[in-house]
Design a protein around this motif. Structure first.
Motif, PDB file in Angstrom:
ATOM      1  N   HIS A 482      60.281 103.173  53.672  1.00 46.50           N
ATOM      2  CA  HIS A 482      61.159 102.313  54.461  1.00 46.50           C
ATOM      3  C   HIS A 482      60.912 102.478  55.958  1.00 46.50           C
ATOM      4  N   ASP A 483      60.147 103.502  56.344  1.00 45.47           N
ATOM      5  CA  ASP A 483      59.852 103.706  57.771  1.00 45.47           C
ATOM      6  C   ASP A 483      58.719 102.813  58.262  1.00 45.47           C
ATOM      7  N   HIS A 484      58.312 101.801  57.448  1.00 46.72           N
ATOM      8  CA  HIS A 484      57.312 100.786  57.786  1.00 46.72           C
ATOM      9  C   HIS A 484      55.879 101.313  57.673  1.00 46.72           C
ATOM     10  N   THR A 485      55.676 102.505  57.127  1.00 46.07           N
ATOM     11  CA  THR A 485      54.331 103.063  57.074  1.00 46.07           C
ATOM     12  C   THR A 485      53.876 103.323  55.646  1.00 46.07           C
ATOM     13  N   VAL A 486      52.549 103.485  55.520  1.00 47.63           N
ATOM     14  CA  VAL A 486      51.906 103.958  54.294  1.00 47.63           C
ATOM     15  C   VAL A 486      51.217 105.267  54.650  1.00 47.63           C
ATOM     16  N   ARG A 487      51.283 106.235  53.758  1.00 49.96           N
ATOM     17  CA  ARG A 487      50.604 107.513  53.987  1.00 49.96           C
ATOM     18  C   ARG A 487      49.685 107.819  52.814  1.00 49.96           C
ATOM     19  N   LEU A 488      48.596 108.525  53.129  1.00 51.32           N
ATOM     20  CA  LEU A 488      47.687 109.028  52.111  1.00 51.32           C
ATOM     21  C   LEU A 488      47.791 110.545  52.069  1.00 51.32           C
ATOM     22  N   TRP A 489      47.703 111.084  50.842  1.00 52.87           N
ATOM     23  CA  TRP A 489      47.830 112.519  50.632  1.00 52.87           C
ATOM     24  C   TRP A 489      46.649 113.008  49.789  1.00 52.87           C
ATOM     25  N   ASP A 490      46.058 114.126  50.201  1.00 52.38           N
ATOM     26  CA  ASP A 490      45.013 114.767  49.414  1.00 52.38           C
ATOM     27  C   ASP A 490      45.701 115.611  48.349  1.00 52.38           C
ATOM     28  N   VAL A 491      45.555 115.206  47.085  1.00 51.10           N
ATOM     29  CA  VAL A 491      46.185 115.931  45.980  1.00 51.10           C
ATOM     30  C   VAL A 491      45.140 116.489  45.035  1.00 51.10           C
ATOM     31  N   SER A 492      43.900 116.661  45.558  1.00 49.80           N
ATOM     32  CA  SER A 492      42.845 117.205  44.702  1.00 49.80           C
ATOM     33  C   SER A 492      43.189 118.629  44.257  1.00 49.80           C
ATOM     34  N   ASP A 493      43.869 119.372  45.129  1.00 56.37           N
ATOM     35  CA  ASP A 493      44.428 120.661  44.730  1.00 56.37           C
ATOM     36  C   ASP A 493      45.926 120.440  44.556  1.00 56.37           C
ATOM     37  N   ARG A 494      46.368 120.312  43.325  1.00 54.72           N
ATOM     38  CA  ARG A 494      47.756 119.947  43.061  1.00 54.72           C
ATOM     39  C   ARG A 494      48.749 120.963  43.628  1.00 54.72           C
ATOM     40  N   SER A 495      48.334 122.200  43.773  1.00 56.09           N
ATOM     41  CA  SER A 495      49.250 123.222  44.258  1.00 56.09           C
ATOM     42  C   SER A 495      49.347 123.237  45.781  1.00 56.09           C
ATOM     43  N   ALA A 496      48.435 122.525  46.465  1.00 54.43           N
ATOM     44  CA  ALA A 496      48.456 122.532  47.928  1.00 54.43           C
ATOM     45  C   ALA A 496      48.125 121.140  48.472  1.00 54.43           C
ATOM     46  N   PRO A 497      48.889 120.121  48.125  1.00 57.80           N
ATOM     47  CA  PRO A 497      48.622 118.774  48.661  1.00 57.80           C
ATOM     48  C   PRO A 497      48.903 118.734  50.164  1.00 57.80           C
ATOM     49  N   HIS A 498      48.213 117.827  50.862  1.00 56.28           N
ATOM     50  CA  HIS A 498      48.425 117.718  52.304  1.00 56.28           C
ATOM     51  C   HIS A 498      48.107 116.306  52.761  1.00 56.28           C
ATOM     52  N   PRO A 499      48.670 115.881  53.917  1.00 50.00           N
ATOM     53  CA  PRO A 499      48.441 114.512  54.399  1.00 50.00           C
ATOM     54  C   PRO A 499      47.008 114.300  54.842  1.00 50.00           C
ATOM     55  N   LEU A 500      46.563 113.055  54.713  1.00 54.19           N
ATOM     56  CA  LEU A 500      45.215 112.653  55.116  1.00 54.19           C
ATOM     57  C   LEU A 500      45.316 111.691  56.298  1.00 54.19           C
ATOM     58  N   GLY A 501      44.702 112.025  57.421  1.00 55.01           N
ATOM     59  CA  GLY A 501      44.692 111.117  58.559  1.00 55.01           C
ATOM     60  C   GLY A 501      46.095 110.859  59.092  1.00 55.01           C
ATOM     61  N   THR A 502      46.226 109.738  59.782  1.00 54.61           N
ATOM     62  CA  THR A 502      47.512 109.347  60.363  1.00 54.61           C
ATOM     63  C   THR A 502      48.149 108.256  59.506  1.00 54.61           C
ATOM     64  N   PRO A 503      49.456 108.052  59.637  1.00 54.27           N
ATOM     65  CA  PRO A 503      50.112 106.994  58.850  1.00 54.27           C
ATOM     66  C   PRO A 503      49.487 105.627  59.123  1.00 54.27           C
ATOM     67  N   LEU A 504      49.433 104.788  58.099  1.00 55.64           N
ATOM     68  CA  LEU A 504      48.925 103.417  58.247  1.00 55.64           C
ATOM     69  C   LEU A 504      50.077 102.550  58.742  1.00 55.64           C
ATOM     70  N   THR A 505      49.921 101.996  59.913  1.00 56.65           N
ATOM     71  CA  THR A 505      50.973 101.203  60.537  1.00 56.65           C
ATOM     72  C   THR A 505      50.513  99.761  60.727  1.00 56.65           C
ATOM     73  N   GLY A 506      51.471  98.894  60.943  1.00 60.95           N
ATOM     74  CA  GLY A 506      51.164  97.470  61.128  1.00 60.95           C
ATOM     75  C   GLY A 506      52.232  96.589  60.520  1.00 60.95           C
ATOM     76  N   HIS A 507      52.786  97.035  59.394  1.00 59.32           N
ATOM     77  CA  HIS A 507      53.905  96.291  58.820  1.00 59.32           C
ATOM     78  C   HIS A 507      55.097  96.394  59.766  1.00 59.32           C
ATOM     79  N   THR A 508      55.880  95.327  59.832  1.00 55.52           N
ATOM     80  CA  THR A 508      57.033  95.297  60.734  1.00 55.52           C
ATOM     81  C   THR A 508      58.354  95.472  59.997  1.00 55.52           C
TER      82      THR A 508
END
Length: 578
Positions: A482-508
């Motif tokens: 609902h914050d208008h963004t999309v995020r990508l997460w690296d979940v290749s290691d299920r026990s230590a997932p982490h964000p990838l890059g910056t949030p995808l913005t553009g939707h209003t």
């Protein structure tokens, strides 16, 4: 309320201020004119919330401004400054229902009910409650078209979520659950029932002059008498809306309107809608119902039973009692494929998928249900279905196990708010869940009877998470918020997932759905701004927008899906189209 006109004029430099139009519980209304557009307006001046919070009001005001319906007042602008909240809206100079209701014919009263129900159905479909339906909040424009005003104003006045728990509304119209500080669309329907009861009979169901605690006790426990002088068909519909248990009222305001139109046709004859003096803009099925007299009106259901049998539209939620924190007054739009269908037996879900049972509401749990149908078992399943089919109450069958789907293990209960979206990883061993508390959780479900959490919740979104989707290789998780963004997460290691890059913005506006293309190189996102965006995620650390937003829908886009070859994308919208 004393207002410094100079402060208001300074906050609205493009407007000329006129005289006062009225004053109510929520503030003062001034006449005005937008100089550039030469457009007459009404300016509602609201006092600040008790905690002085400003930031939380703007999203609510934007949501109100996005409401566009013939029977809802149009909001043009919102300004917050120096402790004042100014809402600029269309000027309605045809008077209020309070002034018109004396001597109103019963046909006109029923027409008012249809118009208000249409406005509520539209607003509820966008997750906005009114909380104060009454004659003073129903106005007419110069042509006689009815408009409902003050949607969500109570929420803005009360301020932040921490101060919005105060009971708001008009005592004579308050639903039982509203007194107990629990709200749902059925709360507005109860108030509409009170309004119709008074328009048709000349008096509300309970004397508003009673001491407030006594009046509330009547709303909570006293069954209202049948309205005097009202045709039986119509009285049955009105009393149905006044059921004490929200689950015993009509399943939606649209369903209520269908019942009322049918009943009025039986009482006044076909074509009664065209003979009223109320300006109406109704859906075709409501107008058709007004020409089809009801021969078997639905009476108020006995306590504890559901009445989910009316042909309500699929875009209108089923109202059930839910916790206040699950349904704030102007809660931000959910934006997913919803509402989920009711269970074959047991409590129906709420607008957010929360079950009606209070104990189940508190748990905010996820259940994983086993329903495995292999190609070889299709013939067996069909044979069982043919021999056991008993209409809509027939059970679903799992050919692997028992005749009905069975819960696996204990509910997954670590979330602190309602769960909006879930997705399995391609290997089937991991489940992701998106939550209204703004977090995402991963669950190890490789042992179906003993699922467990994986690592800490994924945080980073600043508002609730509405959709999650795994990439085809299972190494990346996408989330929409609902914050208008999309995020990508690296979940290749299920026990230590982490964000990838910056949030995808553009939707209003809110992003309600995300999905990966089968090759995993493209991500599609659907938004409340009516657009779809495609993202190149082939380099997961530096995703970027592909082309221009896809437009064409006239309302929210709530879901997107790729074909198996990845060459075609389908989108579903609140504008009733795919």
């Amino acid at each position: 309320m004393i207002v410094d006109r100079a402060r208001v004029a300074a906050a609205l430099p493009g407007y000329d201020l006129g005289g006062p139009l009225g004053q109510g519980a929520f503030g003062l209304v001034l006449a005005g004119r937008h100089r550039g557009l030469d457009r007459p307006v009404a300016i509602k001046i609201l006092v600040a919330g008790r905690d002085g919070t400003e930031a939380g009001f703007a999203p609510e005001a934007r949501l109100l401004a996005a409401l566009s319906h013939p029977h809802v007042v149009q909001v043009y602008d919102y300004v917050a400054t120096d402790g004042l909240h100014l809402i600029v809206m269309e000027l309605l100079d045809g008077g209020s229902l309070t002034r018109r209701r004396a001597g109103m014919p019963p046909e006109d009263a029923c027409a008012v009910g249809l118009a208000v129900a249409a406005a509520l159905a539209y607003a509820h479909g966008r997750h906005v409650l009114h909380r104060d339906i009454k004659a003073d909040n129903i106005l007419f424009d110069a042509t006689g078209l009815l408009k409902v005003v003050d949607f969500g104003i109570a929420k803005i006045v009360e301020g932040s979520d921490t101060t919005a728990s105060k009971i708001i509304g008009t005592p004579k119209c308050m639903a039982p659950e509203q007194i107990a500080e629990g709200l749902s669309p059925a709360t507005d329907l109860y108030a509409l029932g009170v309004l119709l009861y008074e328009l048709l009979s000349g008096a509300p169901p309970f004397d508003p002059q009673l001491p407030l605690p006594v009046l509330w006790q009547h709303h909570l426990h006293t069954i209202p008498a049948r309205p005097s002088g009202v045709p039986t068909l119509i009285a049955d519909v009105v009393l149905h809306a006044l059921a004490k248990n929200p689950a015993d009222r009509p399943p939606s305001t649209h369903a209520f309107a269908l019942d009322l139109a049918h009943a009025a046709a039986g009482a006044f004859g076909p074509g009664w809608i065209t003979r009223t003096g109320i300006g109406l803009r109704l859906d075709d099925d409501i107008r058709t119902a007004g020409d089809q007299p009801s021969t078997a009106p639905r009476a108020p259901a006995p306590p504890g039973t559901r009445t989910d049998t009316s042909p309500g539209r699929p875009d209108v939620p089923v109202p059930v009692p839910i916790d206040r924190d699950l349904y704030p007054t102007a809660i931000r739009d959910v934006g997913r494929s919803w509402p989920p269908p009711p269970a074959p037996d047991g409590p129906a879900p709420s607008e957010h998928g929360a079950p009606a049972s209070s104990s189940r509401r508190r748990s905010r749990r996820i259940r994983t249900t086993a329903l495995v149908v292999s190609a070889a078992a299709v013939a067996v399943l069909l044979a069982i279905a043919v021999t056991a089919f008993r209409g809509k109450d027939s059970p679903a069958f799992s050919v692997r196990a028992s005749p009905v789907p069975q819960p696996l293990g204990s509910p997954l209960t670590s979330h602190t708010s309602w769960v909006e979206s879930i997705a399995f990883a391609p290997d089937g061993h991991t489940l992701a869940s998106a939550n209204g508390d703004g977090t995402i959780r991963l669950w190890d479900v490789s042992d179906r009877s003993a699922p467990r959490t994986l690592g800490a919740p994924l945080t980073g979104h600043t508002d609730r998470v509405r959709s999650v989707a795994f990439s085809p290789d299972g190494r990346t998780l996408a989330s929409a918020s609902h914050d208008h963004t999309v995020r990508l997460w690296d979940v290749s290691d299920r026990s230590a997932p982490h964000p990838l890059g910056t949030p995808l913005t553009g939707h209003t506006d809110w992003v309600g759905s995300v999905t990966f293309a089968p090759d995993g190189r493209t991500l599609a996102s659907a938004s409340g701004d009516g657009t779809i965006r495609l993202w190149d995620v082939s380099n997961r650390s530096t995703p970027h927008l592909l082309g221009v937003p896809l437009t064409g829908h006239t309302s929210w886009v709530v879901s997107v899906a790729f074909t198996r070859d990845g060459r075609t994308l389908a989108s579903a919208s609140d504008d009733h189209t795919i």
